[in-house]
Structure formats: structure tokens, C-alpha cells
Design a protein around this motif. Sequence first.
Motif, PDB file in Angstrom:
ATOM      1  N   SER A 190     -23.210 -12.348  -1.583  1.00  0.00           N
ATOM      2  CA  SER A 190     -23.728 -11.352  -0.597  1.00  0.00           C
ATOM      3  C   SER A 190     -22.902  -9.928  -0.474  1.00  0.00           C
ATOM      4  O   SER A 190     -23.518  -9.048  -0.058  1.00  0.00           O
ATOM      5  CB  SER A 190     -23.841 -11.864   0.905  1.00  0.00           C
ATOM      6  OG  SER A 190     -22.620 -11.978   1.537  1.00  0.00           O
ATOM      7  N   GLY A 191     -21.644 -10.196  -1.153  1.00  0.00           N
ATOM      8  CA  GLY A 191     -20.736  -8.925  -1.106  1.00  0.00           C
ATOM      9  C   GLY A 191     -19.953  -8.699   0.395  1.00  0.00           C
ATOM     10  O   GLY A 191     -19.257  -7.785   0.286  1.00  0.00           O
ATOM     11  N   ALA A 192     -20.181  -9.683   1.325  1.00  0.00           N
ATOM     12  CA  ALA A 192     -19.445  -9.758   2.345  1.00  0.00           C
ATOM     13  C   ALA A 192     -18.131  -9.605   2.306  1.00  0.00           C
ATOM     14  O   ALA A 192     -17.419 -10.337   1.440  1.00  0.00           O
ATOM     15  CB  ALA A 192     -19.761 -10.809   3.365  1.00  0.00           C
ATOM     16  N   GLY A 193     -17.317  -8.752   3.050  1.00  0.00           N
ATOM     17  CA  GLY A 193     -15.999  -8.814   3.067  1.00  0.00           C
ATOM     18  C   GLY A 193     -15.133  -8.241   1.585  1.00  0.00           C
ATOM     19  O   GLY A 193     -13.930  -8.181   1.924  1.00  0.00           O
ATOM     20  N   ILE A 194     -15.850  -7.784   0.626  1.00  0.00           N
ATOM     21  CA  ILE A 194     -15.332  -7.434  -0.420  1.00  0.00           C
ATOM     22  C   ILE A 194     -14.443  -5.962  -0.259  1.00  0.00           C
ATOM     23  O   ILE A 194     -13.280  -5.774  -0.758  1.00  0.00           O
ATOM     24  CB  ILE A 194     -16.255  -7.361  -1.671  1.00  0.00           C
ATOM     25  CG1 ILE A 194     -17.005  -8.573  -1.757  1.00  0.00           C
ATOM     26  CG2 ILE A 194     -15.431  -7.092  -3.014  1.00  0.00           C
ATOM     27  CD1 ILE A 194     -16.058  -9.653  -2.265  1.00  0.00           C
ATOM     28  N   ASP A 195     -15.252  -5.352   0.775  1.00  0.00           N
ATOM     29  CA  ASP A 195     -14.644  -3.969   1.002  1.00  0.00           C
ATOM     30  C   ASP A 195     -13.464  -4.126   1.856  1.00  0.00           C
ATOM     31  O   ASP A 195     -12.348  -3.275   1.512  1.00  0.00           O
ATOM     32  CB  ASP A 195     -15.688  -3.054   1.762  1.00  0.00           C
ATOM     33  CG  ASP A 195     -16.675  -2.466   0.971  1.00  0.00           C
ATOM     34  OD1 ASP A 195     -16.469  -1.957  -0.196  1.00  0.00           O
ATOM     35  OD2 ASP A 195     -17.753  -2.121   1.319  1.00  0.00           O
ATOM     36  N   ALA A 196     -13.477  -5.103   2.867  1.00  0.00           N
ATOM     37  CA  ALA A 196     -12.401  -5.160   3.731  1.00  0.00           C
ATOM     38  C   ALA A 196     -11.175  -5.769   2.719  1.00  0.00           C
ATOM     39  O   ALA A 196     -10.051  -5.362   2.978  1.00  0.00           O
ATOM     40  CB  ALA A 196     -12.658  -6.418   4.790  1.00  0.00           C
ATOM     41  N   TRP A 197     -11.524  -6.605   1.753  1.00  0.00           N
ATOM     42  CA  TRP A 197     -10.366  -7.186   1.028  1.00  0.00           C
ATOM     43  C   TRP A 197      -9.627  -5.971   0.107  1.00  0.00           C
ATOM     44  O   TRP A 197      -8.536  -5.776  -0.038  1.00  0.00           O
ATOM     45  CB  TRP A 197     -10.960  -8.357   0.169  1.00  0.00           C
ATOM     46  CG  TRP A 197     -10.177  -8.653  -1.156  1.00  0.00           C
ATOM     47  CD1 TRP A 197     -10.637  -8.564  -2.217  1.00  0.00           C
ATOM     48  CD2 TRP A 197      -8.705  -9.109  -1.177  1.00  0.00           C
ATOM     49  NE1 TRP A 197      -9.613  -9.400  -3.205  1.00  0.00           N
ATOM     50  CE2 TRP A 197      -8.698  -9.447  -2.473  1.00  0.00           C
ATOM     51  CE3 TRP A 197      -7.691  -9.224  -0.187  1.00  0.00           C
ATOM     52  CZ2 TRP A 197      -7.259  -9.985  -2.742  1.00  0.00           C
ATOM     53  CZ3 TRP A 197      -6.537  -9.655  -0.775  1.00  0.00           C
ATOM     54  CH2 TRP A 197      -6.380  -9.976  -2.149  1.00  0.00           C
ATOM     55  N   ALA A 198     -10.487  -5.094  -0.435  1.00  0.00           N
ATOM     56  CA  ALA A 198     -10.173  -4.099  -1.240  1.00  0.00           C
ATOM     57  C   ALA A 198      -9.377  -2.888  -0.245  1.00  0.00           C
ATOM     58  O   ALA A 198      -8.481  -2.434  -1.011  1.00  0.00           O
ATOM     59  CB  ALA A 198     -11.271  -3.514  -2.095  1.00  0.00           C
ATOM     60  N   ASP A 199      -9.848  -2.816   0.741  1.00  0.00           N
ATOM     61  CA  ASP A 199      -9.168  -2.026   1.637  1.00  0.00           C
ATOM     62  C   ASP A 199      -7.620  -2.551   1.774  1.00  0.00           C
ATOM     63  O   ASP A 199      -6.570  -1.772   2.162  1.00  0.00           O
ATOM     64  CB  ASP A 199      -9.890  -1.705   3.074  1.00  0.00           C
ATOM     65  CG  ASP A 199     -10.959  -0.701   2.679  1.00  0.00           C
ATOM     66  OD1 ASP A 199     -11.221  -0.053   1.583  1.00  0.00           O
ATOM     67  OD2 ASP A 199     -11.997  -0.744   3.525  1.00  0.00           O
ATOM     68  N   TRP A 200      -7.664  -3.934   2.299  1.00  0.00           N
ATOM     69  CA  TRP A 200      -6.301  -4.488   2.376  1.00  0.00           C
ATOM     70  C   TRP A 200      -5.444  -4.451   1.288  1.00  0.00           C
ATOM     71  O   TRP A 200      -4.392  -3.811   1.456  1.00  0.00           O
ATOM     72  CB  TRP A 200      -6.455  -5.940   2.792  1.00  0.00           C
ATOM     73  CG  TRP A 200      -5.317  -6.858   3.065  1.00  0.00           C
ATOM     74  CD1 TRP A 200      -5.099  -6.842   4.406  1.00  0.00           C
ATOM     75  CD2 TRP A 200      -4.350  -7.346   2.463  1.00  0.00           C
ATOM     76  NE1 TRP A 200      -3.718  -7.701   4.408  1.00  0.00           N
ATOM     77  CE2 TRP A 200      -3.350  -7.961   3.344  1.00  0.00           C
ATOM     78  CE3 TRP A 200      -4.247  -7.446   1.027  1.00  0.00           C
ATOM     79  CZ2 TRP A 200      -2.338  -8.577   2.822  1.00  0.00           C
ATOM     80  CZ3 TRP A 200      -3.017  -8.122   0.673  1.00  0.00           C
ATOM     81  CH2 TRP A 200      -2.004  -8.493   1.415  1.00  0.00           C
ATOM     82  N   LEU A 201      -5.807  -4.505   0.237  1.00  0.00           N
ATOM     83  CA  LEU A 201      -5.170  -4.216  -1.214  1.00  0.00           C
ATOM     84  C   LEU A 201      -4.571  -2.718  -1.306  1.00  0.00           C
ATOM     85  O   LEU A 201      -3.547  -2.410  -1.476  1.00  0.00           O
ATOM     86  CB  LEU A 201      -5.902  -4.417  -2.364  1.00  0.00           C
ATOM     87  CG  LEU A 201      -6.146  -5.912  -2.628  1.00  0.00           C
ATOM     88  CD1 LEU A 201      -7.080  -6.402  -3.762  1.00  0.00           C
ATOM     89  CD2 LEU A 201      -4.589  -6.892  -2.903  1.00  0.00           C
ATOM     90  N   ILE A 202      -5.560  -1.886  -0.883  1.00  0.00           N
ATOM     91  CA  ILE A 202      -5.244  -0.137  -1.135  1.00  0.00           C
ATOM     92  C   ILE A 202      -4.089   0.123  -0.143  1.00  0.00           C
ATOM     93  O   ILE A 202      -3.244   0.459  -0.436  1.00  0.00           O
ATOM     94  CB  ILE A 202      -6.402   0.539  -0.838  1.00  0.00           C
ATOM     95  CG1 ILE A 202      -7.361   0.380  -2.102  1.00  0.00           C
ATOM     96  CG2 ILE A 202      -6.162   1.921  -0.851  1.00  0.00           C
ATOM     97  CD1 ILE A 202      -8.970   0.844  -2.211  1.00  0.00           C
ATOM     98  N   GLY A 203      -4.313  -0.623   1.012  1.00  0.00           N
ATOM     99  CA  GLY A 203      -3.329  -0.477   2.376  1.00  0.00           C
ATOM    100  C   GLY A 203      -1.911  -0.844   1.706  1.00  0.00           C
ATOM    101  O   GLY A 203      -0.772  -0.230   2.058  1.00  0.00           O
ATOM    102  N   ARG A 204      -1.864  -2.001   1.077  1.00  0.00           N
ATOM    103  CA  ARG A 204      -0.580  -2.504   0.480  1.00  0.00           C
ATOM    104  C   ARG A 204      -0.073  -1.670  -0.452  1.00  0.00           C
ATOM    105  O   ARG A 204       1.173  -1.528  -0.527  1.00  0.00           O
ATOM    106  CB  ARG A 204      -0.703  -3.924   0.027  1.00  0.00           C
ATOM    107  CG  ARG A 204      -1.085  -4.875   1.132  1.00  0.00           C
ATOM    108  CD  ARG A 204       0.070  -4.805   2.325  1.00  0.00           C
ATOM    109  NE  ARG A 204      -0.340  -5.536   3.395  1.00  0.00           N
ATOM    110  CZ  ARG A 204      -1.450  -5.150   4.291  1.00  0.00           C
ATOM    111  NH1 ARG A 204      -2.094  -4.401   4.025  1.00  0.00           N
ATOM    112  NH2 ARG A 204      -1.486  -5.910   5.201  1.00  0.00           N
ATOM    113  N   VAL A 205      -0.759  -0.951  -1.335  1.00  0.00           N
ATOM    114  CA  VAL A 205      -0.218  -0.240  -2.542  1.00  0.00           C
ATOM    115  C   VAL A 205       0.267   0.945  -1.747  1.00  0.00           C
ATOM    116  O   VAL A 205       1.259   1.760  -2.239  1.00  0.00           O
ATOM    117  CB  VAL A 205      -1.403   0.111  -3.568  1.00  0.00           C
ATOM    118  CG1 VAL A 205      -0.862   1.439  -4.683  1.00  0.00           C
ATOM    119  CG2 VAL A 205      -1.718  -1.019  -4.213  1.00  0.00           C
ATOM    120  N   ASN A 206      -0.429   1.758  -1.025  1.00  0.00           N
ATOM    121  CA  ASN A 206       0.000   3.004  -0.329  1.00  0.00           C
ATOM    122  C   ASN A 206       1.268   2.804   0.786  1.00  0.00           C
ATOM    123  O   ASN A 206       1.696   1.627   1.141  1.00  0.00           O
ATOM    124  CB  ASN A 206      -1.347   3.605   0.157  1.00  0.00           C
ATOM    125  CG  ASN A 206      -2.261   4.015  -0.526  1.00  0.00           C
ATOM    126  OD1 ASN A 206      -2.059   4.334  -1.904  1.00  0.00           O
ATOM    127  ND2 ASN A 206      -3.527   4.233  -0.198  1.00  0.00           N
TER     128      ASN A 206
END
Lengths: 214, 214
Positions: B198-214
Motif C-alpha cells: 500500500s506504500g503506508a509508512g514509507i515516507d515516514a521511514w524515509a524522513d526518519w533516515l533523512i533526519g539521521r543524516v542531517n
Amino acid sequence: MEVKVMKNILGENDALAAENRRLFREKKICVVNLMGSPGSGKTTLLEKTLSKLAGKINVAVIEGDLFTARDAERIERHNIPVIQINTAGGCHLDAAMVKRAAESLNLDEIQLLIVENVGNLVCPAEFDIGENFKAVVLSITEGDDKPLKYPLIFKESAVVLLNKIDLLPYTNFNLENARADLQALHPQIEIIETSCTSGAGIDAWADWLIGRVN
Amino acid sequence: MEVKVMKNILGENDALAAENRRLFREKKICVVNLMGSPGSGKTTLLEKTLSKLAGKINVAVIEGDLFTARDAERIERHNIPVIQINTAGGCHLDAAMVKRAAESLNLDEIQLLIVENVGNLVCPAEFDIGENFKAVVLSITEGDDKPLKYPLIFKESAVVLLNKIDLLPYTNFNLENARADLQALHPQIEIIETSCTSGAGIDAWADWLIGRVN
């Protein structure tokens, strides 16, 4: 160096497994080492199997788990002897653990001993516990690529239970591919499709076990 | 004796993991150790994640697998650097394997390194590879008892991805119980519900990763 240590541990394990095997043969007990990933459905399948075997053969169960006794408590409700082994974080059962657990069972009253291994598709396959047969549970929700990715456990197992088959319509699991890969890895492997929700295949699996006992 | 040997191996591993961590920090690379059972959906989730991260941050992947290069081939299609480690039957990645794999990557061009570990809910949690964060994928088809049965991996992980959430209506997985158990084990753990269907949560997980990089 790591490899050498591993070999020593495995050599020691094999000697104990041979002792277990001698004891079980003497007592005329058929021993099945039930393996599979965490969540493949081993314990639920075992519960359904025990209901089918009740009154037909005398069964005992050894439950392997890292810490909890949850699975053993579920099995105990079926009024059969059950021993819990907690590996305290260890990723597989070994022959010494099974030997100690078997000492707590009345072996003269058992025809079939089912050992549910720690949930893990890798390490349990490497450790002989003195069983007659290995059986592996593969939930179809795990994907049809698992036989080729984890070949040892499928090469070592006499039977594979393709479990949660009721969920097939909701997954992209390709049954034909999985069967072809399993047969290429291990031409003699028996493949049984099972579902604890619909009850599919439980009779076939129980009959397979009864056949091994007789 | 077995425990002693294990401690020696782990001590050696920790020293190499510290070396990896120093190197990754120097190169300003965030490293995520992605773990989970066979078939929990790690690779598919990773593919969806790479699509979301494309053009935003520079990602590389190290794929851990027993024998095949199937997962690395899937990742390669996303046009990012990928290195396959085959453990030849080994049940986890260790720091030495990751060190060797990292030598084949151009570390000056990477912001996020995702290491997909061998499918296993036990052993990978015990081996530090020099990562910044551990993440664990738990497919809801595996059952809600898994956090308490395999506590270490959930205690060690900064985030748990409750994957295949689209299959929830077809299982007896109790989300509330799972969330309560996870929070009891590890109060700081982040819980993200995901589905690659369904694509659910993939954005939240990608944002979590981007937050860790920055």
C-alpha cells in the motif's frame, strides 16, 4: 581461527548427538527436529498437530526458546509432557541441551518426540541434536526466494511445510517457483501445504508423522 | 568454554567495529544496520526506501546474504553503489566483513550507508558492525509475540518497522499488545507501520533516515 573453534564445537556436538540417537533408538522413539523462521507458525502448527495425534500415538515435546516459556505453556494445555529449554540468547538448540531435557522425560512412554527449535532459518540446521528427521516450516508470507537463500536447512530437512497457505492470494509468493527450487535443492524433500486457519494439510502432516513412528 | 570463545570473538569484533565507526564518522556517513527475520521484507522495503531517497541524499548499500547475490541485484537496479557480502552459511555480518566491503565503496560520495544484515532475528543483534543505528523489520505475519521472544534485537534497535501492515486483517496480530511490549522492552524505540504493497509508512521511514543524516 574462528573456523577451527567452530569445528571443535561441532565435533563435540556430533558426539553428543550420536549418544542421543542411540538412546532414542533403544527406547524406540522417533524424534523430529522442527525448525523455521521466527513467526513461520511452528508452535501453532504443533498445537494443531497434537490435536490430530491425540489418542493415536504418545507424543512429547521439547520447546526451544531464547527466554520465555510462552510456547511450552501453549503446548502444556494439550496434556502432553513438555520440557522448555531456554537458550538465554543462544540462536539454536544443541545436542547437550536436548540430552539434558530428555533426562526429564519418561522415555518409556513416548513414541514421538517433537523438538521445536529456536526460530531461525540458519543456525539450527548446523547442529545435529540426535533427531531422526528434520522438518522445516516456511510461511508463504516469507517469500518464495527463501529456499535458494537459506539452502542448508532445506537440504537437511525430510519435509517442508509451506505454511499460512491461506494467505497466498494476498502475497506475490509463486508456488511453482518455490516447488521447483525445493526440488532442485533436495529432490527427495516432501512438500506439504498447510494452514492453521483453514486446517489445510494438517491431516497430511499428522499422517506423515504417524508413518514415521510406525 | 564455549562462552569464553564467544567472548574472544566478540572482543575482536568490537575493536574492528570501533575502527569502522571512526572511519564512517570521519567521512560523515550515517550507517544503519537493517535487521529482521528471513522474509520480513527487508529488501523490498529497502527498494521502496531508495526510490523515496533518490535525489535527496547519496545512499550506498551493503547486502549481507548466505550465498546468493539476488538482493544485491535487486538493489543495483536503483543505480546506487551496492556491495554483496556472502557469509557462506554464516548467520550474521561482523565488523570485519563490513570493513572489507566498505573498502570497495567511494566513501567520499556517500551520506547514508544501509547495511542489510543476514535474515535472522537473533545473531545479528549481537555483532556491532560500527553502525550509528540498528533498525529491525518485523512483519506482522510473524506474530505479536516476537518482541518478548527475541528481546535483544528490539532493545538494541532505534526503530522498528512493523511491516506488511496491509495483511493485518488476515492475521491475529494484536497491534496494541505489540506496541506495549516494544515500549516495555525499549521505551525510546520508534515504531513505524509500513507496507510495501500500500506504500503506508514509507515516507515516514524515509524522513526518519533523512533526519539521521542531517
